[in-house]
Motif scaffolding. Structure first.
Motif, PDB file in Angstrom:
ATOM      1  N   ALA A 195       0.842  -1.200   0.000  1.00 57.17           N
ATOM      2  CA  ALA A 195       0.000   0.000   0.000  1.00 57.17           C
ATOM      3  C   ALA A 195       0.879   1.253   0.000  1.00 57.17           C
ATOM      4  N   ASP A 196       1.921   1.250   0.828  1.00 56.62           N
ATOM      5  CA  ASP A 196       2.833   2.404   0.867  1.00 56.62           C
ATOM      6  C   ASP A 196       3.543   2.581  -0.471  1.00 56.62           C
ATOM      7  N   LYS A 197       3.930   1.452  -1.084  1.00 55.44           N
ATOM      8  CA  LYS A 197       4.678   1.517  -2.349  1.00 55.44           C
ATOM      9  C   LYS A 197       3.817   2.063  -3.479  1.00 55.44           C
ATOM     10  N   ILE A 198       2.563   1.610  -3.537  1.00 60.30           N
ATOM     11  CA  ILE A 198       1.633   2.098  -4.568  1.00 60.30           C
ATOM     12  C   ILE A 198       1.506   3.617  -4.463  1.00 60.30           C
ATOM     13  N   THR A 199       1.358   4.096  -3.242  1.00 60.39           N
ATOM     14  CA  THR A 199       1.240   5.538  -3.013  1.00 60.39           C
ATOM     15  C   THR A 199       2.541   6.253  -3.379  1.00 60.39           C
ATOM     16  N   ALA A 200       3.681   5.665  -3.006  1.00 59.45           N
ATOM     17  CA  ALA A 200       4.981   6.277  -3.318  1.00 59.45           C
ATOM     18  C   ALA A 200       5.187   6.399  -4.829  1.00 59.45           C
ATOM     19  N   LEU A 201       4.626   5.463  -5.582  1.00 62.82           N
ATOM     20  CA  LEU A 201       4.750   5.496  -7.045  1.00 62.82           C
ATOM     21  C   LEU A 201       3.757   6.474  -7.679  1.00 62.82           C
ATOM     22  N   GLY A 202       2.927   7.093  -6.840  1.00 58.36           N
ATOM     23  CA  GLY A 202       1.930   8.029  -7.359  1.00 58.36           C
ATOM     24  C   GLY A 202       0.651   7.339  -7.788  1.00 58.36           C
ATOM     25  N   GLY A 203       0.504   6.076  -7.406  1.00 52.43           N
ATOM     26  CA  GLY A 203      -0.695   5.320  -7.790  1.00 52.43           C
ATOM     27  C   GLY A 203      -1.818   5.502  -6.792  1.00 52.43           C
ATOM     28  N   GLU A 204      -2.989   5.005  -7.197  1.00 45.35           N
ATOM     29  CA  GLU A 204      -4.153   5.060  -6.312  1.00 45.35           C
ATOM     30  C   GLU A 204      -4.400   3.673  -5.744  1.00 45.35           C
ATOM     31  N   LEU A 205      -4.731   3.634  -4.454  1.00 39.88           N
ATOM     32  CA  LEU A 205      -5.050   2.344  -3.835  1.00 39.88           C
ATOM     33  C   LEU A 205      -6.410   1.859  -4.328  1.00 39.88           C
ATOM     34  N   ASP A 206      -6.466   0.571  -4.657  1.00 39.57           N
ATOM     35  CA  ASP A 206      -7.717  -0.043  -5.103  1.00 39.57           C
ATOM     36  C   ASP A 206      -7.992  -1.248  -4.201  1.00 39.57           C
ATOM     37  N   ILE A 207      -8.497  -0.952  -2.998  1.00 44.17           N
ATOM     38  CA  ILE A 207      -8.663  -1.998  -1.986  1.00 44.17           C
ATOM     39  C   ILE A 207     -10.049  -2.625  -2.111  1.00 44.17           C
ATOM     40  N   LYS A 208     -10.074  -3.893  -2.494  1.00 41.43           N
ATOM     41  CA  LYS A 208     -11.354  -4.595  -2.671  1.00 41.43           C
ATOM     42  C   LYS A 208     -11.139  -6.109  -2.526  1.00 41.43           C
ATOM     43  N   PRO A 209     -10.666  -6.550  -1.363  1.00 44.76           N
ATOM     44  CA  PRO A 209     -10.419  -7.982  -1.196  1.00 44.76           C
ATOM     45  C   PRO A 209     -11.721  -8.787  -1.193  1.00 44.76           C
ATOM     46  N   ALA A 210     -11.668 -10.003  -1.757  1.00 46.75           N
ATOM     47  CA  ALA A 210     -12.817 -10.906  -1.693  1.00 46.75           C
ATOM     48  C   ALA A 210     -12.862 -11.533  -0.298  1.00 46.75           C
ATOM     49  N   MET A 211     -14.067 -11.772   0.191  1.00 47.82           N
ATOM     50  CA  MET A 211     -14.212 -12.413   1.502  1.00 47.82           C
ATOM     51  C   MET A 211     -13.884 -13.901   1.403  1.00 47.82           C
ATOM     52  N   PRO A 212     -13.373 -14.482   2.481  1.00 46.78           N
ATOM     53  CA  PRO A 212     -13.038 -15.905   2.423  1.00 46.78           C
ATOM     54  C   PRO A 212     -14.280 -16.774   2.219  1.00 46.78           C
ATOM     55  N   ALA A 213     -14.108 -17.832   1.411  1.00 46.11           N
ATOM     56  CA  ALA A 213     -15.214 -18.763   1.174  1.00 46.11           C
ATOM     57  C   ALA A 213     -15.450 -19.591   2.439  1.00 46.11           C
ATOM     58  N   LYS A 214     -16.685 -20.034   2.606  1.00 47.62           N
ATOM     59  CA  LYS A 214     -16.987 -20.907   3.749  1.00 47.62           C
ATOM     60  C   LYS A 214     -16.482 -22.316   3.422  1.00 47.62           C
ATOM     61  N   VAL A 215     -15.632 -22.831   4.289  1.00 47.93           N
ATOM     62  CA  VAL A 215     -15.050 -24.155   4.072  1.00 47.93           C
ATOM     63  C   VAL A 215     -15.213 -24.957   5.355  1.00 47.93           C
ATOM     64  N   ARG A 216     -15.540 -26.258   5.214  1.00 48.42           N
ATOM     65  CA  ARG A 216     -15.819 -27.044   6.407  1.00 48.42           C
ATOM     66  C   ARG A 216     -14.584 -27.701   7.021  1.00 48.42           C
ATOM     67  N   THR A 217     -13.831 -28.421   6.210  1.00 47.02           N
ATOM     68  CA  THR A 217     -12.775 -29.248   6.802  1.00 47.02           C
ATOM     69  C   THR A 217     -11.410 -28.569   6.735  1.00 47.02           C
ATOM     70  N   ALA A 218     -10.566 -28.952   7.692  1.00 48.51           N
ATOM     71  CA  ALA A 218      -9.200 -28.424   7.727  1.00 48.51           C
ATOM     72  C   ALA A 218      -8.458 -28.804   6.448  1.00 48.51           C
ATOM     73  N   LYS A 219      -8.772 -29.989   5.913  1.00 47.08           N
ATOM     74  CA  LYS A 219      -8.096 -30.432   4.697  1.00 47.08           C
ATOM     75  C   LYS A 219      -8.407 -29.506   3.514  1.00 47.08           C
ATOM     76  N   GLU A 220      -9.679 -29.162   3.390  1.00 46.31           N
ATOM     77  CA  GLU A 220     -10.077 -28.231   2.323  1.00 46.31           C
ATOM     78  C   GLU A 220      -9.412 -26.865   2.516  1.00 46.31           C
ATOM     79  N   MET A 221      -9.391 -26.418   3.765  1.00 42.68           N
ATOM     80  CA  MET A 221      -8.765 -25.119   4.066  1.00 42.68           C
ATOM     81  C   MET A 221      -7.310 -25.127   3.623  1.00 42.68           C
TER      82      MET A 221
END
Ligand SMILES: [Fe+2]
Ligand SMILES: [Fe+2]
Length: 149
Positions: free
Chosen positions: A70-96
């Motif tokens: 985030a700091d680097k994007i700003t230092a380069l004169g860029g705009e932050l585009d923060i839009k992370p996807a939420m984690p999917a619902k997963v049941r088992t530790a193996k799937e995770m």
């Protein structure tokens, strides 16, 4: 004149492509934080216990990666585009674990590409920081893959 204009346009697009890529990386780091939080808090069973230990210790590292990007994007004169996807619902530790390994491997590929872009742009400092991050993600992937064996 025409040549110079072309060169500066090319340099601009190289920079913008780098900034766009760093924004993608930033969102993947934020997604890793959210997913690790989710997985480490909700994994069950023996494998879940191992996964919790591994992911909990990685969360802070992923936050640090996000802060750097985030700091680097700003230092380069860029705009932050923060839009992370939420984690999917997963049941088992193996799937995770499978999801976490795939995500780490993807991030490693992305950083390899980003290093090339940072080199093309001529930012050696960024190249070095990205190389460090790529090495850390490789550690994460390998530690998770050990659990899968
Ligand atoms: Fe990371
Ligand atoms: Fe990671």
């Amino acid at each position: 004149m025409v040549k110079r204009a072309t060169k500066s346009t090319t340099q601009k697009s190289v920079k913008q492509a780098l900034i766009d890529g760093l924004n993608d990386d930033l969102n993947l780091e934020l997604e890793a934080v959210l997913r690790y939080l989710h997985h480490s808090a909700s994994a069950t069973g023996l494998l879940g216990h191992e996964l919790r230990e591994e992911l909990k210790s990685d969360i802070v590292g992923e936050v640090n990666h996000a802060v750097f990007l985030a700091d680097k994007i700003t230092a380069l004169g860029g705009e932050l585009d923060i839009k992370p996807a939420m984690p999917a619902k997963v049941r088992t530790a193996k799937e995770m674990m499978q999801i976490d390994i795939a995500a780490e491997r993807q991030v490693i590929k992305n950083y390899a590409r980003r290093i090339e872009q940072a080199e093309a742009f001529g930012d050696k400092g960024l190249v070095i920081r990205l190389e460090d991050m790529l090495a850390e993600e490789t550690d994460h992937a390998e530690e998770l893959e050990r659990l899968r064996r």
